[in-house]
Motif scaffolding. Sequence first.
Motif, PDB file in Angstrom:
ATOM      1  N   VAL A  27      93.160  92.281  82.500  1.00 37.67           N
ATOM      2  CA  VAL A  27      93.674  92.907  83.718  1.00 37.67           C
ATOM      3  C   VAL A  27      94.443  94.185  83.391  1.00 37.67           C
ATOM      4  CG1 VAL A  27      95.285  92.651  85.646  1.00 37.67           C
ATOM      5  CG2 VAL A  27      93.720  90.776  85.054  1.00 37.67           C
ATOM      6  N   ALA A  28      95.284  94.100  82.324  1.00 33.43           N
ATOM      7  CA  ALA A  28      96.060  95.272  81.916  1.00 33.43           C
ATOM      8  C   ALA A  28      95.143  96.416  81.492  1.00 33.43           C
ATOM      9  CB  ALA A  28      97.009  94.903  80.777  1.00 33.43           C
ATOM     10  N   MET A  29      94.084  96.104  80.756  1.00 30.76           N
ATOM     11  CA  MET A  29      93.147  97.140  80.309  1.00 30.76           C
ATOM     12  C   MET A  29      92.412  97.750  81.493  1.00 30.76           C
ATOM     13  SD  MET A  29      93.517  97.553  77.117  1.00 30.76           S
ATOM     14  CE  MET A  29      92.090  98.592  76.831  1.00 30.76           C
ATOM     15  N   VAL A  30      92.036  96.917  82.466  1.00 32.04           N
ATOM     16  CA  VAL A  30      91.361  97.424  83.659  1.00 32.04           C
ATOM     17  C   VAL A  30      92.284  98.352  84.444  1.00 32.04           C
ATOM     18  CG1 VAL A  30      90.406  96.795  85.912  1.00 32.04           C
ATOM     19  CG2 VAL A  30      89.753  95.490  83.870  1.00 32.04           C
ATOM     20  N   VAL A  31      93.540  97.926  84.619  1.00 30.07           N
ATOM     21  CA  VAL A  31      94.519  98.754  85.336  1.00 30.07           C
ATOM     22  C   VAL A  31      94.744 100.061  84.604  1.00 30.07           C
ATOM     23  CG1 VAL A  31      96.929  98.914  86.046  1.00 30.07           C
ATOM     24  CG2 VAL A  31      95.655  96.790  86.424  1.00 30.07           C
ATOM     25  N   LEU A  32      94.900  99.996  83.264  1.00 30.34           N
ATOM     26  CA  LEU A  32      95.117 101.200  82.459  1.00 30.34           C
ATOM     27  C   LEU A  32      93.918 102.140  82.564  1.00 30.34           C
ATOM     28  CD1 LEU A  32      96.914 102.707  80.436  1.00 30.34           C
ATOM     29  CD2 LEU A  32      95.790 101.420  78.600  1.00 30.34           C
ATOM     30  N   HIS A  33      92.714 101.544  82.524  1.00 25.70           N
ATOM     31  CA  HIS A  33      91.502 102.361  82.638  1.00 25.70           C
ATOM     32  C   HIS A  33      91.426 103.045  83.988  1.00 25.70           C
ATOM     33  CE1 HIS A  33      87.391 103.632  82.010  1.00 25.70           C
ATOM     34  NE2 HIS A  33      87.017 103.016  83.125  1.00 25.70           N
ATOM     35  N   ARG A  34      91.775 102.320  85.051  1.00 25.68           N
ATOM     36  CA  ARG A  34      91.766 102.918  86.387  1.00 25.68           C
ATOM     37  C   ARG A  34      92.780 104.034  86.501  1.00 25.68           C
ATOM     38  NH1 ARG A  34      89.512 100.065  90.594  1.00 25.68           N
ATOM     39  NH2 ARG A  34      90.039 101.973  91.746  1.00 25.68           N
ATOM     40  N   GLN A  35      93.957 103.813  85.905  1.00 25.82           N
ATOM     41  CA  GLN A  35      94.985 104.854  85.944  1.00 25.82           C
ATOM     42  C   GLN A  35      94.522 106.116  85.224  1.00 25.82           C
ATOM     43  OE1 GLN A  35      98.416 102.899  84.271  1.00 25.82           O
ATOM     44  NE2 GLN A  35      99.159 102.205  86.268  1.00 25.82           N
ATOM     45  N   ARG A  36      93.863 105.917  84.074  1.00 25.18           N
ATOM     46  CA  ARG A  36      93.354 107.075  83.343  1.00 25.18           C
ATOM     47  C   ARG A  36      92.259 107.792  84.125  1.00 25.18           C
ATOM     48  NH1 ARG A  36      92.940 104.668  77.129  1.00 25.18           N
ATOM     49  NH2 ARG A  36      95.181 104.794  76.660  1.00 25.18           N
ATOM     50  N   GLN A  37      91.423 107.000  84.803  1.00 26.86           N
ATOM     51  CA  GLN A  37      90.386 107.604  85.636  1.00 26.86           C
ATOM     52  C   GLN A  37      91.001 108.462  86.740  1.00 26.86           C
ATOM     53  OE1 GLN A  37      87.959 104.232  86.919  1.00 26.86           O
ATOM     54  NE2 GLN A  37      86.235 105.042  85.726  1.00 26.86           N
ATOM     55  N   ILE A  38      92.050 107.907  87.367  1.00 23.11           N
ATOM     56  CA  ILE A  38      92.735 108.645  88.439  1.00 23.11           C
ATOM     57  C   ILE A  38      93.367 109.918  87.887  1.00 23.11           C
ATOM     58  CG2 ILE A  38      94.669 108.550  90.057  1.00 23.11           C
ATOM     59  CD1 ILE A  38      94.066 105.529  90.370  1.00 23.11           C
ATOM     60  N   GLN A  39      94.028 109.809  86.714  1.00 19.26           N
ATOM     61  CA  GLN A  39      94.655 110.983  86.097  1.00 19.26           C
ATOM     62  C   GLN A  39      93.614 112.041  85.740  1.00 19.26           C
ATOM     63  OE1 GLN A  39      96.809 109.320  82.806  1.00 19.26           O
ATOM     64  NE2 GLN A  39      98.533 108.628  84.053  1.00 19.26           N
ATOM     65  N   ASN A  40      92.494 111.579  85.168  1.00 18.96           N
ATOM     66  CA  ASN A  40      91.434 112.528  84.810  1.00 18.96           C
ATOM     67  C   ASN A  40      90.847 113.195  86.045  1.00 18.96           C
ATOM     68  OD1 ASN A  40      91.650 112.028  82.061  1.00 18.96           O
ATOM     69  ND2 ASN A  40      90.118 110.396  82.082  1.00 18.96           N
ATOM     70  N   ARG A  41      90.699 112.402  87.116  1.00 18.22           N
ATOM     71  CA  ARG A  41      90.177 112.965  88.352  1.00 18.22           C
ATOM     72  C   ARG A  41      91.148 114.000  88.924  1.00 18.22           C
ATOM     73  NH1 ARG A  41      89.546 108.392  91.034  1.00 18.22           N
ATOM     74  NH2 ARG A  41      87.705 107.820  89.811  1.00 18.22           N
ATOM     75  N   GLN A  42      92.455 113.705  88.833  1.00 14.26           N
ATOM     76  CA  GLN A  42      93.458 114.652  89.303  1.00 14.26           C
ATOM     77  C   GLN A  42      93.436 115.932  88.474  1.00 14.26           C
ATOM     78  OE1 GLN A  42      97.033 112.282  89.078  1.00 14.26           O
ATOM     79  NE2 GLN A  42      96.858 111.580  91.201  1.00 14.26           N
ATOM     80  N   LYS A  43      93.271 115.770  87.146  1.00 14.71           N
ATOM     81  CA  LYS A  43      93.190 116.954  86.282  1.00 14.71           C
ATOM     82  C   LYS A  43      91.989 117.816  86.640  1.00 14.71           C
ATOM     83  CE  LYS A  43      95.522 115.038  82.201  1.00 14.71           C
ATOM     84  NZ  LYS A  43      95.352 114.626  80.776  1.00 14.71           N
ATOM     85  N   ILE A  44      90.842 117.169  86.867  1.00 20.32           N
ATOM     86  CA  ILE A  44      89.635 117.903  87.237  1.00 20.32           C
ATOM     87  C   ILE A  44      89.834 118.617  88.575  1.00 20.32           C
ATOM     88  CG2 ILE A  44      87.224 117.637  87.929  1.00 20.32           C
ATOM     89  CD1 ILE A  44      87.036 115.334  85.878  1.00 20.32           C
ATOM     90  N   ASP A  45      90.436 117.915  89.547  1.00 20.09           N
ATOM     91  CA  ASP A  45      90.699 118.528  90.857  1.00 20.09           C
ATOM     92  C   ASP A  45      91.644 119.710  90.720  1.00 20.09           C
ATOM     93  OD1 ASP A  45      89.068 116.684  92.049  1.00 20.09           O
ATOM     94  OD2 ASP A  45      90.692 115.346  92.669  1.00 20.09           O
TER      95      ASP A  45
END
Length: 251
Positions: A27-45
């Motif tokens: 669960v922690a890895m999934v949450v961390l992965h989602r957070q990184r995805q969100i951060q990467n998406r924000q960086k791209i935006d």
Amino acid sequence: MSDQESEVLLILFGGIFFAFLMSVFVVAMVVLHRQRQIQNRQKIDNLKAEYERTILNIENEIQQETLAHVGRELHDNIGQLLSLAKLNLNSAKPEKQAEGKEFINQIIKEVRGLSKTLNLDWVEEITLDDFIKQQLQRIESTGYCQTAFDSDQSFLELPKDKKLVLIRVIQECLNNAIKHASPAHLKVHIIGDSTLRKIEITDDGYGFDTTAPSSGSGMTNLKKRMETIGGSFSLSSTVGKGTQITLNLPL
């Protein structure tokens, strides 16, 4: 309870506890992965937004310069041609009237040329090499300094947006050299290989101490503009020995 039953319970509880830990870990890895995805998406935006702002600002700057240029041409060049045409056409002499008609033809050509500069279509029509040649010829025609241009034509194929950014950055670099360096010679060199294209702008002017703090933001803006198109900006200078600016753009 027998020892055997105790061992079974211990193993059972141990298995449950281990499964719980694994679940928490997953669960922690999934949450961390989602957070990184969100951060990467924000960086791209953010990068996309910065890129769009850069292109818009550059278009506005070039359009403002173009309008100022058109205004000067209308006042200094076309206005004078119209006055001369009027004087000659009002004359009773046939040769003067013919000369006046020639002035009218010249005015038509000048107005057509100005109309082409009122939009940015010329950016698609001109190569970066030809643009640099034009800029250097204008500088040299004023008698300000001697110029030189050398190119392996690495930048012949460029999309309009990247070309627009490079045009503006090169303009700023040349203007800075003229305003601040007072060089006798100004050179632009273009070279590239299979991975990198490079524009070097070199002058033999005053130079400056690159370690000294600067009150302006000109160099920072140029760096940011190059970064928006995936490139980089570097500068080296020595007091009394001139300045070299390098614009890198990966293939």
